[in-house]
Design a protein around this motif. Structure first.
Motif, PDB file in Angstrom:
ATOM      1  N   ALA A 504      -7.559  28.951  -5.852  1.00  0.00           N
ATOM      2  CA  ALA A 504      -8.249  27.666  -5.700  1.00  0.00           C
ATOM      3  C   ALA A 504      -9.342  27.749  -4.644  1.00  0.00           C
ATOM      4  O   ALA A 504     -10.419  27.170  -4.799  1.00  0.00           O
ATOM      5  CB  ALA A 504      -7.251  26.572  -5.351  1.00  0.00           C
ATOM      6  N   PHE A 534      -4.359  22.999  -6.792  1.00  0.00           N
ATOM      7  CA  PHE A 534      -5.392  23.109  -7.821  1.00  0.00           C
ATOM      8  C   PHE A 534      -5.920  21.728  -8.205  1.00  0.00           C
ATOM      9  O   PHE A 534      -7.126  21.548  -8.413  1.00  0.00           O
ATOM     10  CB  PHE A 534      -4.812  23.809  -9.048  1.00  0.00           C
ATOM     11  N   TYR A 537      -8.266  20.540  -5.635  1.00  0.00           N
ATOM     12  CA  TYR A 537      -9.546  21.247  -5.806  1.00  0.00           C
ATOM     13  C   TYR A 537     -10.395  20.555  -6.878  1.00  0.00           C
ATOM     14  O   TYR A 537     -11.601  20.352  -6.708  1.00  0.00           O
ATOM     15  CB  TYR A 537      -9.294  22.702  -6.176  1.00  0.00           C
TER      16      TYR A 537
END
Length: 555
Positions: A504, A534, A537
């Motif tokens: 990530a 993730f 992100y």
């Protein structure tokens, strides 16, 4: 109630009373429907009768259309009534999103709208055939249409088409930016230079919000300023049959009718000043702007045609002796470049420049024998068409490919056993690959082979969802190692991908120029995957100028 309560509450009391009566008739028709062969007929006729006298909201036209379409089995004559409903509904600012294109194409170019429904853009390109015309006007799906056009084209899209697409994309952005300001919005629509496009889009917007009085008045002011007198009077007539209590506007309409009328209108309940002539005679023939046509205009057209014929007859024939010995006296394509310069140009030329050089003189192809293939596809029969090559799973690649330059799309979708090494066997026969659209089904590739296909950085769609990518140690590849070569990716489908604890963070540092609207990753392996990290992100990336994904599927 068929129409939204919010719209009903904003209508004047007189129009509310009419809507109540319409709803009661509709409800009674539904309860006592004796026409079992065609249950849509009675309710449709009730709405059509109402529309003879009053501007009818979109929801009633949706009810008519949907009721007719869902009938099974279809009654005799349903199609004729369907087209009749659509034609009348169009006069009430209703634009049905799925229509018979052929039926409307000769009427008003109905398909050229700012809003194109994405569900009509089938992924296979079969339901909705994208052509150059779809890229020649501003709309919300321009980019998707262009990618379809590129992906399924048999040759490199012409420069003029790409230029027009870029212009329309810019114009659409401009139109979208001022859509809250009716005056500026209409002026931007006018920049397209097509009256039908402007009128259709303004009326489509009015149909979706009949209470937008500012747009009504701005539109009518535009029609008057632009000299579209017939459309102006028609719009006044529709306004006065919805805003029944606006006596002031009715007086303005009357004065405009005296000045620019008469015109033929669709209504049965005509006002006194709308009736054409004392004897009920038909309206004089008028052009698009409402101006009467005269015999003088027709005679002028005939004079223009006759003058053109005379000019054509006056053209003298060229003396062939002027050029008969040209090739004997002059040498064509005699180059004085040094060999190393020509070699340098050819080796560094992109596919567009190579096409031009090959087209200008066969000398260049002799020095750089690089056939250009725009689209490579696998099917059951071998075929050459334009810059497209279709091969079979059993095709001899050395016959078809010899230092070939692939520039558009690759589609390999066969799954039988010998085919899974097709791309691996093809790559040694290629000079270069700059394909933007790559769809590989059941292919086994090394990472070096994949890099050969994607390292140019221009890939827009990459589908490897059923393929296996491994490194020199027969191990799967990290996600970030693949995305590093995909700065322009918009659709990404991968399978058997590795992720580690830093994935990530690495993705966050990579640059993505486009918005990824489809991300599908299946069978992830490697270190334990932190889905929350993730997801965070993705949220952060969505707030940046370079967006990440609209649809994300991770398994």
């Amino acid at each position: 109630m068929t129409i939204p309560k919010e719209l009903y509450d904003q209508c004047c009391p007189e129009y509310q009373k009419l809507i109540k009566e319409l709803e009661e008739k509709n409800a009674y028709s539904t309860r006592h429907n004796y026409n079992h062969d065609d249950p849509s007929k009675e309710s449709t006729e009730i709405i059509l009768k109402f529309s003879d006298n009053y501007l009818t909201p979109n929801k009633y036209w949706e009810q008519c259309v949907n009721t007719i379409v869902v009938l099974e089995p279809k009654p005799v004559g349903w199609e004729k009534r369907y087209h009749k409903v659509l034609a009348i509904a169009r006069k009430h600012f209703y634009f049905h999103k799925r229509i018979n294109e052929d039926f409307f194409s000769e009427i008003d170019n109905h398909s050229k709208m700012l809003i194109v429904y994405e569900e009509d853009l089938d992924e296979s390109g079969q339901y909705y055939s994208i052509d150059e015309d779809d890229l020649s006007y501003p709309h919300n799906c321009l980019k998707k249409c262009f990618h379809h056009f590129e992906k399924y084209s048999l040759r490199l899209p012409p420069t003029n088409v790409i230029k027009k697409y870029e212009q329309m994309k810019t114009l659409y952005t401009k139109i979208k930016a001022v859509e809250k300001d009716a005056d500026k919005w209409i002026k931007c629509l006018k920049e397209f230079g097509n009256d039908t496009f402007l009128l259709n889009n303004v009326e489509n917007r009015l149909g979706k919000n009949l209470m937008d009085i500012n747009l009504w008045k701005t539109y009518m002011a535009f029609l008057k300023e632009d000299g579209k007198n017939q459309r102006l009077l028609e719009t006044y007539s529709k306004y006065c049959r919805f805003f029944l209590d606006d006596k002031e506007m009715k007086e303005v309409y009357k004065s405009e009718m005296i000045k620019y009328g008469p015109v033929k209108l669709q209504w049965k309940n005509l006002f006194d000043f709308e009736i054409c002539g004392d004897c009920g005679e038909s309206n004089p023939e008028k052009d698009f702007d409402g101006n009467e046509k005269s015999d003088k205009d027709e005679s002028m057209d005939e004079d223009v045609e006759s003058d053109t014929d005379c000019d054509m007859k006056d053209i003298e024939q060229i003396d062939k002796n002027l050029y008969s010995t040209f090739y004997d006296k002059f040498h064509i394509q005699s180059f004085h470049f040094r060999e190393s310069l020509i070699h340098c140009i050819l080796k560094n030329a992109n596919h567009r420049l190579l096409r031009k050089l090959f087209f200008s003189c066969k000398y260049f192809f002799f020095k750089q024998p690089t056939p250009i293939c725009y689209r490579l596809k696998m099917d059951s029969e071998e075929c050459f068409e334009d810059e497209s090559i279709v091969v079979k799973p059993s095709s001899n690649l050395k016959i078809f490919f010899n230092d070939t330059y692939i520039t558009g799309s690759i589609e390999i979708n066969k799954s039988k056993e010998p085919v899974n090494k097709f791309i691996s066997n093809l790559i040694p026969c290629l000079y270069r690959c700059e394909a933007k659209y790559i769809n590989l089904v059941y292919q086994n590739l090394s990472f070096e082979e994949l890099k050969f296909l994607i390292q140019h950085g221009g890939v827009i769609e990459l589908n490897l969802s059923t393929s296996k990518i491994i490194d020199e140690n027969d191990d799967y590849i990290f996600l970030e190692e693949i995305t590093a070569f995909l700065p322009n990716i918009e659709k990404l489908r991968l399978e058997r991908i590795k992720i580690n604890a830093n994935t990530a963070h690495v993705l966050a540092t990579q640059k993505f120029n486009s918005k990824i609207n489809d991300l599908f990753i299946d069978k992830i392996c490697g270190e334990p995957f932190d889905s929350d990290q993730f997801l965070n992100y993705l949220i952060v990336c969505k707030q940046r100028s370079a967006y990440w994904a609209e649809y994300v599927y991770v398994f």
